[in-house]
Structures are given as structure tokens and as C-alpha cells.
Design an enzyme around this catalytic site. Structure first.
Site, PDB file in Angstrom:
ATOM      1  CB  ILE A  34    -136.248  20.517  57.505  1.00 17.89           C
ATOM      2  CG1 ILE A  34    -136.870  20.750  58.859  1.00 17.89           C
ATOM      3  CG2 ILE A  34    -136.164  21.791  56.705  1.00 17.89           C
ATOM      4  CD1 ILE A  34    -136.157  21.685  59.739  1.00 17.89           C
ATOM      5  N   GLY A  36    -137.826  15.000  56.970  1.00 19.37           N
ATOM      6  CA  GLY A  36    -138.483  13.767  56.544  1.00 19.37           C
ATOM      7  C   GLY A  36    -139.912  14.037  56.138  1.00 19.37           C
ATOM      8  CB  VAL A  38    -145.591  13.139  57.837  1.00 21.07           C
ATOM      9  CG1 VAL A  38    -146.627  12.437  58.703  1.00 21.07           C
ATOM     10  CG2 VAL A  38    -144.464  13.689  58.706  1.00 21.07           C
ATOM     11  CE  LYS A  53    -140.184  13.870  60.759  1.00 22.05           C
ATOM     12  NZ  LYS A  53    -140.107  14.948  61.774  1.00 22.05           N
ATOM     13  CD  GLU A 100    -151.530  11.201  69.309  1.00 24.39           C
ATOM     14  OE1 GLU A 100    -152.781  11.307  69.368  1.00 24.39           O
ATOM     15  OE2 GLU A 100    -150.764  11.540  70.219  1.00 24.39           O
ATOM     16  CG  ASP A 147    -137.980  23.526  64.499  1.00 20.66           C
ATOM     17  OD1 ASP A 147    -138.306  22.671  63.658  1.00 20.66           O
ATOM     18  OD2 ASP A 147    -137.858  24.743  64.240  1.00 20.66           O
TER      19      ASP A 147
HETATM   20  C1  LIG Z   1    -148.776  12.942  63.364  1.00 21.12           C
HETATM   21  C2  LIG Z   1    -147.611  13.581  62.955  1.00 21.12           C
HETATM   22  C3  LIG Z   1    -147.980  14.433  61.940  1.00 21.12           C
HETATM   23  N1  LIG Z   1    -147.220  15.305  61.217  1.00 21.12           N
HETATM   24  C4  LIG Z   1    -147.866  16.040  60.284  1.00 21.12           C
HETATM   25  N2  LIG Z   1    -147.155  16.923  59.528  1.00 21.12           N
HETATM   26  C5  LIG Z   1    -145.791  17.306  59.863  1.00 21.12           C
HETATM   27  C6  LIG Z   1    -145.036  17.670  58.599  1.00 21.12           C
HETATM   28  C7  LIG Z   1    -143.699  18.273  58.931  1.00 21.12           C
HETATM   29  C8  LIG Z   1    -143.853  19.459  59.850  1.00 21.12           C
HETATM   30  N3  LIG Z   1    -144.552  19.081  61.063  1.00 21.12           N
HETATM   31  C9  LIG Z   1    -145.863  18.484  60.820  1.00 21.12           C
HETATM   32  C10 LIG Z   1    -149.240  15.914  60.080  1.00 21.12           C
HETATM   33  C11 LIG Z   1    -149.961  15.026  60.820  1.00 21.12           C
HETATM   34  N4  LIG Z   1    -149.318  14.298  61.766  1.00 21.12           N
HETATM   35  N5  LIG Z   1    -149.815  13.374  62.642  1.00 21.12           N
HETATM   36  N6  LIG Z   1    -151.263  15.050  60.470  1.00 21.12           N
HETATM   37  C12 LIG Z   1    -151.495  16.076  59.472  1.00 21.12           C
HETATM   38  C13 LIG Z   1    -150.123  16.654  59.137  1.00 21.12           C
END
Ligand SMILES: c1cc2nc(N[C@H]3CCCNC3)c3c(n2n1)NCC3
Length: 322
Positions: A34, A36, A38, A53, A100, A147
Site C-alpha cells: 500500500i 510503495g 518493491v 522499495k 536483502e 501490520d
Molecule cells: C525484501 C523485501 C521484499 N518485499 C517483497 N514484497 C513486499 C510487497 C509489499 C507487501 N510486502 C512484501 C518481496 C521481496 N522482498 N525482499 N521478495 C519477494 C517479494
């Protein structure tokens, strides 16, 4: 915004040069939250794959970056923040968090893709144990995530040894020991406002509630509270959440250990003042001992539509608790 200006200054050095100097950024989106999106990126010098992000700069975005960076230091169960850039992007001031890269993807997707061997109660206990370690680290530094949900719990890789880590600190909050403690002479007790006294001490309790919802789903494949006629949070579902009204239907729960059920009941205690703390959870035999390898049938979770419905409902339960 009611976010204190405490988060206006970064307590660590950020980079002002273009993130593309040090990282090759891909168009491939790893996921959208919500607050941003990635993207995948590679550190040019080491070829290390990372996650990037992108947040539009704001007090809320600065709080997310500052709290995520603060939280990840000293904890292996919180996604590491590697670099923070302040860049102009699409003519907006943006904050870019290099993390990471969690290549094992989201918690429930990994369980749903499980084909080779059955998923067991012991594995559910191992997952809850990793989440508890992340939550304990936050609560011990007087921070609440607020969250906790499957999308924010990611595995490092796709092996059996993968570690589950917590990410997305967009709703995280520090206890208000950030303001002057009450015994500072400036507060004359006769006149101190109630909001100063109620140090919203229940923020941490909402993380415990979310852990209860996640643990319930891990042990049966569907959420404890759901709206009967599908769709987003219904009035009926809100009533059920506020009343803590849920069951352990025999079909799916007859083989689950009594201890697991009693832990869930303590996590899903409606009154936050009576809800168990993370320290109580960390000391449970279910997390410290050996749990039976009872196979868990999570077929309900496997159905894509159920899964989407479940994500909506966990987010709604979190929202209702915040
Ligand atoms: C670090 C942060 C991160 N965030 C990710 N996805 C986020 C997208 C928004 C909701 N939380 C998770 C993903 C990742 N990573 N790796 N790898 C696969 C998907």
C-alpha cells in the site's frame, strides 16, 4: 499528520546520489504494498541481488524507513535494510530502501506450493517461533509493527533451511516514551491531559492478535473470523472480531494439539489488557519443545479464491485492531 517531527531527521547517513550509481534497478516488480512498490535490483560491485522499495518522501515514509532500519539491526528475523537513498524519481522526492532480497516469497504462498512432503504442526510451530522472535525484538525496544500479515512475512530462499523474516514497517510505531516521561517536572499532574497518560500501551497487543490469526490459519488453512457472504469486511465480521467469536471446527481441528488451541485462545483475547505478551508466548512449550509432526490439511488455503478472501480478512482484522 500527527506523526511527530521526531522522524524528520534520519539518525543515520542516507545517500543523496542516484541509486543507479551503485545498483542496477530492474523493472521487474517483486510486489506492491500500500505504501510503495518493491523492485529487484543488483549491487553493481558485488552482483548481489537486492530488493528496492520506493516510497514518496513524507513524514510517514520517513518513520517507516527509520523504524525499519532501527528494528533490523540486531535481529535475524527482520528483513535487513542495506542502504537508504534520497532521490528525485518521476519528479517526486523519494526515499529508496535497499534491502536483502527475500527470494523465498510470502509465507502462505510457500506453504501452498508444498507438494513433496506433508505440512505438519511442528512446521507451523517453527514458523510461529520465527515470527515470535521478530515480534519479541520489536516489543523489547518498545516498538509495535501493527501490520503483521502473510504478505509481510517472507522467506530468505526456497530451501528447507529458509528463514522467515518480517518486513514493511509502514504502520510501525514506537512507544511514547519518546515524549518526556511523566515524572518530568513540566507535567503538573492536576492538568496533564488523558492522552499523555494513555501511552497507547495496547499497540503491542495488536501484534499478538495478528499472530493469533496467522497461527489459526497455519493450523487449518482458513481464518478464524470471516464475512459469511464473502466480499470485504462485513458488519457481521466486525461484530465477530470485536466479540472474539470464532470456533475450532472439529473436521480440521480434531488432530491439532490442545496446547496450540489454548495458545490461540490467549492470543485472540478480546481485551488487550488481558491478552498474553510476547514473553509469555516465547516461553510456551509449544515453541520451545518438540511438537507432534501431525499432518495439517490446509486445502482451504490452496484454493486461490479462498486465499485472496483470507488476505482481505487478515488486513481487515489488523485494521480493526489498530
Ligand atoms: C525484501 C523485501 C521484499 N518485499 C517483497 N514484497 C513486499 C510487497 C509489499 C507487501 N510486502 C512484501 C518481496 C521481496 N522482498 N525482499 N521478495 C519477494 C517479494
Amino acid at each position: 499528520s500527527n506523526i511527530s517531527e521526531k522522524y524528520r531527521q534520519f539518525p543515520f547517513p542516507t545517500r543523496r546520489n542516484a541509486v543507479t550509481d551503485e545498483y542496477e534497478v530492474s523493472k521487474e516488480s517483486l510486489g506492491v504494498g500500500i505504501n510503495g512498490k518493491v523492485l529487484t535490483c543488483w549491487q553493481r560491485e558485488t552482483r548481489r541481488k537486492c530488493a528496492l522499495k520506493i516510497l514518496k518522501d513524507s513524514d510517514k515514509a520517513r518513520r517507516e524507513v527509520i523504524l525499519h532500519k532501527k528494528a533490523c539491526d540486531g535481529c535475524d528475523y527482520i528483513v535487513k535494510v542495506l542502504d537508504v537513498y534520497e532521490n528525485m524519481y518521476a519528479s517526486n522526492r523519494c526515499l529508496l530502501i535497499v534491502m536483502e532480497c527475500m527470494e523465498g516469497g510470502e509465507l502462505f504462498n510457500r506453504i501452498r506450493q508444498r507438494q513433496d512432503k506433508p505440512y505438519t504442526e511442528r512446521e507451523a510451530a517453527n514458523v510461529i517461533s520465527m515470527i515470535a522472535k521478530a515480534v519479541a525484538h520489536l516489543h523489547h525496544m518498545d516498538m509495535a509493527h501493527r501490520d503483521l500479515k502473510p504478505e509481510n512475512l517472507l522467506f530468505t530462499n526456497t530451501t528447507d533451511e529458509a528463514v522467515l523474516k518480517l518486513t514493511d514497517f509502514g504502520f510501525a510505531k514506537e512507544g511514547n516514551n519518546e515524549q518526556r516521561p511523566l515524572n518530568t517536572p513540566c507535567y503538573t499532574p492536576y492538568y496533564v491531559a488523558p492522552e499523555i497518560l494513555s501511552n497507547d500501551k495496547y499497540d503491542k497487543a495488536c501484534d499478538i492478535w495478528s499472530m493469533g490469526v496467522i497461527m489459526y490459519i497455519l493450523l487449518c488453512g482458513y481464518p478464524p473470523f470471516f464475512s459469511t457472504h464473502g466480499g470485504a469486511i462485513s458488519a457481521g465480521m466486525k461484530t465477530k472480531i470485536k466479540a472474539g467469536e470464532y470456533q475450532f471446527p472439529k473436521a480440521e481441528w480434531k488432530n491439532v494439539s490442545q496446547e496450540a488451541k489454548s495458545i490461540i485462545q490467549k492470543m485472540l483475547t478480546v481485551d488487550p489488557a488481558n491478552r498474553v505478551t510476547i514473553d509469555w508466548i516465547m516461553r510456551c512449550p509449544w515453541l520451545t519443545g518438540t511438537v507432534p509432526e501431525t499432518p495439517i490439511d490446509i486445502r482451504p488455503m490452496l484454493d486461490a479464491e479462498n486465499y485472496e478472501q483470507m488476505r482481505v480478512e487478515i488486513a481487515a482484522a489488523n485494521h480493526a485492531q489498530r
